[in-house]
Design a protein around this motif. Sequence first.
Motif, short mmCIF file in Angstrom:
data_model
loop_
_atom_site.label_atom_id
_atom_site.label_comp_id
_atom_site.label_asym_id
_atom_site.label_seq_id
_atom_site.Cartn_x
_atom_site.Cartn_y
_atom_site.Cartn_z
N ALA A 121 0.83 -1.21 0.00
CA ALA A 121 0.00 0.00 0.00
C ALA A 121 0.87 1.25 0.00
O ALA A 121 0.56 2.24 -0.69
CB ALA A 121 -0.93 0.00 1.22
N GLU A 122 1.96 1.22 0.76
CA GLU A 122 2.87 2.37 0.81
C GLU A 122 3.55 2.59 -0.54
O GLU A 122 3.71 3.72 -0.98
CB GLU A 122 3.92 2.16 1.91
CG GLU A 122 3.38 2.19 3.32
CD GLU A 122 2.75 0.87 3.76
OE1 GLU A 122 2.29 0.80 4.91
OE2 GLU A 122 2.72 -0.10 2.96
N VAL A 123 3.95 1.50 -1.18
CA VAL A 123 4.58 1.61 -2.50
C VAL A 123 3.59 2.18 -3.51
O VAL A 123 3.93 3.07 -4.31
CB VAL A 123 5.11 0.24 -2.97
CG1 VAL A 123 5.48 0.27 -4.46
CG2 VAL A 123 6.33 -0.17 -2.14
N ALA A 124 2.36 1.70 -3.48
CA ALA A 124 1.34 2.19 -4.41
C ALA A 124 1.09 3.68 -4.22
O ALA A 124 0.97 4.44 -5.19
CB ALA A 124 0.04 1.40 -4.23
N GLU A 125 1.00 4.11 -2.97
CA GLU A 125 0.76 5.53 -2.69
C GLU A 125 1.96 6.38 -3.11
O GLU A 125 1.80 7.48 -3.68
CB GLU A 125 0.46 5.75 -1.21
CG GLU A 125 0.22 7.20 -0.82
CD GLU A 125 -0.82 7.90 -1.70
OE1 GLU A 125 -0.60 9.09 -2.03
OE2 GLU A 125 -1.83 7.29 -2.05
N ALA A 126 3.17 5.89 -2.84
CA ALA A 126 4.37 6.62 -3.24
C ALA A 126 4.41 6.79 -4.75
O ALA A 126 4.77 7.86 -5.27
CB ALA A 126 5.63 5.89 -2.76
N ARG A 127 4.01 5.77 -5.48
CA ARG A 127 4.02 5.84 -6.94
C ARG A 127 2.97 6.83 -7.44
O ARG A 127 3.23 7.58 -8.40
CB ARG A 127 3.78 4.46 -7.53
CG ARG A 127 5.02 3.60 -7.46
CD ARG A 127 4.85 2.32 -8.23
NE ARG A 127 6.15 1.69 -8.40
CZ ARG A 127 6.33 0.40 -8.62
NH1 ARG A 127 5.28 -0.41 -8.68
NH2 ARG A 127 7.53 -0.09 -8.77
N ARG A 128 1.80 6.82 -6.81
CA ARG A 128 0.76 7.77 -7.23
C ARG A 128 1.25 9.21 -7.05
O ARG A 128 1.09 10.05 -7.94
CB ARG A 128 -0.53 7.53 -6.45
CG ARG A 128 -1.39 6.40 -6.99
CD ARG A 128 -2.77 6.40 -6.35
NE ARG A 128 -2.72 6.10 -4.93
CZ ARG A 128 -2.77 4.88 -4.42
NH1 ARG A 128 -2.84 3.83 -5.22
NH2 ARG A 128 -2.73 4.69 -3.12
N ALA A 129 1.82 9.49 -5.89
CA ALA A 129 2.30 10.84 -5.61
C ALA A 129 3.44 11.22 -6.56
O ALA A 129 3.52 12.36 -7.05
CB ALA A 129 2.78 10.93 -4.16
N PHE A 130 4.31 10.26 -6.83
CA PHE A 130 5.44 10.49 -7.73
C PHE A 130 4.95 10.83 -9.13
O PHE A 130 5.38 11.83 -9.73
CB PHE A 130 6.30 9.22 -7.75
CG PHE A 130 7.41 9.24 -8.77
CD1 PHE A 130 8.54 10.02 -8.57
CD2 PHE A 130 7.33 8.46 -9.92
CE1 PHE A 130 9.57 10.03 -9.50
CE2 PHE A 130 8.36 8.46 -10.84
CZ PHE A 130 9.48 9.25 -10.64
N PHE A 131 4.04 10.03 -9.67
CA PHE A 131 3.57 10.27 -11.04
C PHE A 131 2.77 11.56 -11.14
O PHE A 131 2.76 12.20 -12.20
CB PHE A 131 2.78 9.07 -11.55
CG PHE A 131 3.65 7.93 -11.99
CD1 PHE A 131 4.56 8.09 -13.03
CD2 PHE A 131 3.57 6.71 -11.36
CE1 PHE A 131 5.38 7.05 -13.44
CE2 PHE A 131 4.38 5.65 -11.77
CZ PHE A 131 5.29 5.82 -12.81
N ARG A 132 2.11 11.96 -10.05
CA ARG A 132 1.41 13.24 -10.07
C ARG A 132 2.40 14.39 -10.28
O ARG A 132 2.13 15.31 -11.06
CB ARG A 132 0.63 13.45 -8.76
CG ARG A 132 -0.73 12.79 -8.72
CD ARG A 132 -1.60 13.32 -7.60
NE ARG A 132 -1.03 13.12 -6.28
CZ ARG A 132 -1.24 12.05 -5.52
NH1 ARG A 132 -2.03 11.07 -5.95
NH2 ARG A 132 -0.70 11.94 -4.32
#
Length: 198
Positions: A121-132
């Motif tokens: 879940a942490e990796v998924a959220e980090a990726r979402r924030a990164f791609f934003r």
Amino acid sequence: MKSVRNGRDGRTRIIEGALRRFSQDGVSATTLSDLRKESGVSVGSFYHHFTGKDHVFGVLYTEILTAYQEAFLAELESHESARDGIEAVVAFHMRWAGEHPERARLLVSERPPRKHEQGGAEVAEARRAFFRRVSDWWRPHMDDGLLRQVHPTMCYVLWLGPAQEMCRLWFAGAHTPTDEEIKGLGEAAWQSLRRHTD
């Protein structure tokens, strides 16, 4: 409590030991016993910090990915020019891999934890924030007609796919990239991602 032996706490020693073992042997080949021996912690100390090997990997992967993404974004956002940003990130990626080979090897060779796995879940959220944030940098250049409109996955493949493959060869001892080759990777990324008008 700090370790009398080396002044580092148990969690830090477990994470550092896991990085060494995972990088050298891979996650699947590393046992819980290997992690305890590498870190020099007791069974009780290990379970005080982590529930098992997968938990250690999830935490370690998240920490490495977050550090890489923060450095990536700092490099990208320091460039106003589309071409400069594209090429500079490729050079950054190769430089980061050379400076952090164990961490880079883990990101390149290991599957990230899935959403239902520890750390996923942490990796998924980090990726979402990164791609934003990457999108926020990208969009004005796209609107100006300089960069292509591409899906984030395709963007990653075109931008860093060849650099990732070069890193795999590098880590395998098959080839050490030259400065000229790294520059060529950046130029190739620009040609792949710029909007062609002819």
